[in-house]
Design a protein around this motif. Structure first.
Motif, PDB file in Angstrom:
ATOM      1  N   MET A   1       0.840  -1.196   0.000  1.00  0.00           N
ATOM      2  CA  MET A   1       0.000   0.000   0.000  1.00  0.00           C
ATOM      3  C   MET A   1       0.872   1.243   0.000  1.00  0.00           C
ATOM      4  O   MET A   1       1.794   1.361   0.780  1.00  0.00           O
ATOM      5  CB  MET A   1      -0.917   0.010   1.236  1.00  0.00           C
ATOM      6  CG  MET A   1      -1.691   1.315   1.416  1.00  0.00           C
ATOM      7  SD  MET A   1      -2.650   1.360   2.940  1.00  0.00           S
ATOM      8  CE  MET A   1      -3.918   0.176   2.546  1.00  0.00           C
TER       9      MET A   1
ATOM     10  N   PRO B   1      -3.859  -0.510  -3.685  1.00  0.00           N
ATOM     11  CA  PRO B   1      -4.267   0.183  -2.467  1.00  0.00           C
ATOM     12  C   PRO B   1      -3.468   1.465  -2.277  1.00  0.00           C
ATOM     13  O   PRO B   1      -2.304   1.548  -2.659  1.00  0.00           O
ATOM     14  CB  PRO B   1      -3.962  -0.837  -1.364  1.00  0.00           C
ATOM     15  CG  PRO B   1      -2.876  -1.692  -1.924  1.00  0.00           C
ATOM     16  CD  PRO B   1      -3.112  -1.754  -3.405  1.00  0.00           C
TER      17      PRO B   1
ATOM     18  N   HIS C   1      -6.551  -5.869  -0.088  1.00  0.00           N
ATOM     19  CA  HIS C   1      -6.443  -4.538   0.506  1.00  0.00           C
ATOM     20  C   HIS C   1      -6.777  -4.586   1.997  1.00  0.00           C
ATOM     21  O   HIS C   1      -6.183  -3.882   2.800  1.00  0.00           O
ATOM     22  CB  HIS C   1      -7.391  -3.568  -0.195  1.00  0.00           C
ATOM     23  CG  HIS C   1      -7.011  -3.242  -1.605  1.00  0.00           C
ATOM     24  ND1 HIS C   1      -6.207  -4.068  -2.376  1.00  0.00           N
ATOM     25  CD2 HIS C   1      -7.320  -2.190  -2.403  1.00  0.00           C
ATOM     26  CE1 HIS C   1      -6.059  -3.533  -3.581  1.00  0.00           C
ATOM     27  NE2 HIS C   1      -6.721  -2.392  -3.620  1.00  0.00           N
TER      28      HIS C   1
ATOM     29  N   HIS D   1      -8.444   5.425   3.304  1.00  0.00           N
ATOM     30  CA  HIS D   1      -8.028   4.259   2.534  1.00  0.00           C
ATOM     31  C   HIS D   1      -8.737   4.283   1.176  1.00  0.00           C
ATOM     32  O   HIS D   1      -9.952   4.503   1.097  1.00  0.00           O
ATOM     33  CB  HIS D   1      -8.379   2.971   3.281  1.00  0.00           C
ATOM     34  CG  HIS D   1      -7.500   2.710   4.461  1.00  0.00           C
ATOM     35  ND1 HIS D   1      -6.230   2.193   4.330  1.00  0.00           N
ATOM     36  CD2 HIS D   1      -7.707   2.895   5.778  1.00  0.00           C
ATOM     37  CE1 HIS D   1      -5.691   2.059   5.534  1.00  0.00           C
ATOM     38  NE2 HIS D   1      -6.565   2.487   6.435  1.00  0.00           N
TER      39      HIS D   1
ATOM     40  N   VAL E   1      -8.910   2.703  -3.119  1.00  0.00           N
ATOM     41  CA  VAL E   1      -8.523   1.826  -4.216  1.00  0.00           C
ATOM     42  C   VAL E   1      -8.157   2.733  -5.380  1.00  0.00           C
ATOM     43  O   VAL E   1      -8.984   3.517  -5.857  1.00  0.00           O
ATOM     44  CB  VAL E   1      -9.659   0.875  -4.627  1.00  0.00           C
ATOM     45  CG1 VAL E   1      -9.250   0.054  -5.835  1.00  0.00           C
ATOM     46  CG2 VAL E   1     -10.041  -0.041  -3.477  1.00  0.00           C
TER      47      VAL E   1
ATOM     48  N   VAL F   1     -14.121  -3.838  -2.244  1.00  0.00           N
ATOM     49  CA  VAL F   1     -12.683  -3.739  -2.013  1.00  0.00           C
ATOM     50  C   VAL F   1     -12.059  -5.126  -2.141  1.00  0.00           C
ATOM     51  O   VAL F   1     -12.582  -6.094  -1.580  1.00  0.00           O
ATOM     52  CB  VAL F   1     -12.389  -3.187  -0.603  1.00  0.00           C
ATOM     53  CG1 VAL F   1     -10.890  -3.048  -0.375  1.00  0.00           C
ATOM     54  CG2 VAL F   1     -13.072  -1.849  -0.394  1.00  0.00           C
TER      55      VAL F   1
END
Length: 451
Positions: free
Chosen positions: A1, A104, A443, A91, A93, A439
């Protein structure tokens, strides 16, 4: 991420009129701003335009405001916002990354402004799953972004001012629009004449749409609804029926209108998943729809979180832009000018008048026969939902969901949720879900803030 280690002053979620106005205003006041949006280009639904086409004239000033001090992250779907020390961690995508589901990403911010917009409200009826039936806003989006018409002879139906704009746009693009079918009665605005008088621009806009429809020989049928769609492989005709004051079909008044497409929608519903996930308080608008509750500075009930635009109650682009400016001034510690506050009050009064006039009547459920699919994802018919209520004791949409699977499909109740709640005998509840969009499991396996 991937994650920003340094927190920006403000993260704005949504690049429609409210988000653009807030981001641009905050940047001019010296704040560092990150603007995240699921779309490929800024503008939101109201200013949707082709990926390689020009920005609509009405949106140019707002988009220009991004030039100084705003980091714009398109194709970023924010799926949750969590507390991060004295600030927030968003957070996302990243749909522009590699891999089929995007990569992510995370953004840190000291303050958050939610400008998440709204989506169309759909009320089911026999035949609404046939090819050729599209959302009214969806038909407009097809035309704006791809230059595609859903058909050549298109009936526009449902309720709300969007119908007039959609019909005008489709007719101007070459479609034959034989009728605009409005379930509400326009005389309902008479009880809020003050809000109309204070917003002459809205009346002029309606008059322009009306004149355009007259030029294209389009009939406006108020207090009518499409109660059935006929066809085999796709739409071939619709049945339009007169309604009583509670939106119940009047027996013997049905008429058949041939067409090859139907654009239908009953107004817009604020998109609240991120707000309710944060614990923001909500209120009921005049059409009993949940919306984010905010104070005079557009602050939500959660410290450090502001909201603006359709998430606070559907009212159009001008109101959204005004609320975005007020929110940016508020979070920067500036007092909004009185003229700006008065403009918001005037536009919000019109929005409430509009919501009250087009509030769905309780009798619309009489349009449904037992086999009508209410939840298209899980193929749940009206009879199964009614059985859950009358025979199995369900008294709310959540219990109906557990007993029938209505709302458990891909859209997670965004399409059928309002209808299921009404069939269960309650006003729709605010959406409450831990994730605001689908999601990938990979992730979720990442710890919060992992780089």
């Amino acid at each position: 991420m991937t994650a920003d280690r340094t927190a920006v002053d403000l993260a704005v979620v949504g690049a429609g009129p409210a988000g653009l106005a807030a981001a641009g205003t905050a940047a001019r006041l010296g704040l560092s701003v990150t603007l995240l949006d699921a779309g490929e280009r800024a503008g939101g639904q109201i200013f949707r335009h082709p990926a390689h086409g020009p920005v609509p004239r009405a949106a140019r000033d707002l988009v220009r405001g991004l030039a100084g001090g705003v980091r714009h992250l398109p194709l970023h779907h924010v799926w949750t916002v969590v507390r991060d020390g004295d600030g927030w961690l968003l957070h996302c995508v990243d749909g522009g990354g590699t891999g089929p589901d995007g990569t992510p990403a995370a953004v840190r911010a000291r303050r958050v402004l939610l400008a998440t917009g709204a989506y169309e409200r759909q009320l089911p009826f026999p035949g609404w799953t046939l090819p050729g039936v599209v959302g009214a806003g969806g038909a407009q989006a097809m035309l704006k972004s791809g230059g595609v018409l859903p058909g050549r002879r298109i009936v526009v139906a449902g309720s709300g001012p969007l119908l007039l704009a959609v019909a005008t746009t489709l007719a101007a693009a070459g479609a034959r629009v034989p009728a605009v079918v409005e379930a509400a009665d326009y005389t309902a605005y008479a009880g809020r004449a003050g809000a109309l008088v204070r917003n002459p621009g809205k009346l002029a806009e309606g008059a322009r749409h009306g004149a355009a429809l007259l030029r294209h020989s389009t009939r406006l049928l108020a207090r009518h609804a499409v109660t059935a769609v006929h066809g085999t492989a796709r739409v071939e005709a619709v049945i339009v029926t007169r309604l009583d004051r509670d939106w119940r079909p009047v027996p013997g008044t049905g008429r058949r209108i041939p067409c090859d497409a139907l654009a239908v929608g009953h107004g817009l519903v604020p998109q609240l998943e991120l707000a309710t996930g944060l614990g923001c308080a909500t209120r009921r608008t005049a059409d009993a729809t949940p919306a984010v509750a905010v104070d005079d500075g557009q602050r939500t009930s959660v410290p450090g979180v502001w909201a603006a635009g359709e998430a606070c109650g559907v009212g159009g682009a001008e109101l959204a832009r005004t609320e975005g400016e007020i929110a940016a001034l508020s979070l920067a510690g500036r007092r909004p000018p009185g003229a700006l506050l008065r403009r918001r009050a005037r536009l919000r009064a019109f929005a409430e008048a509009m919501a009250a006039a087009h509030r769905p009547g309780p009798g619309w459920t009489d349009w449904l026969d037992g086999a009508t699919e209410v939840c298209r994802c899980e193929e749940v018919p009206a009879d199964r939902i009614r059985e859950a209520v009358t025979a199995l004791g369900a008294r709310d949409a959540r219990t109906v969901k557990l007993l029938t699977r209505a709302g458990m499909g891909w859209c997670q109740g965004r399409v059928c949720g309002q209808a299921v709640a009404r069939l269960a005998g309650e006003d729709p509840a605010p959406d409450r879900r831990p994730l605001s969009c689908p999601v990938p499991l990979s992730h979720l396996a990442q710890p919060p803030g992992a780089a």
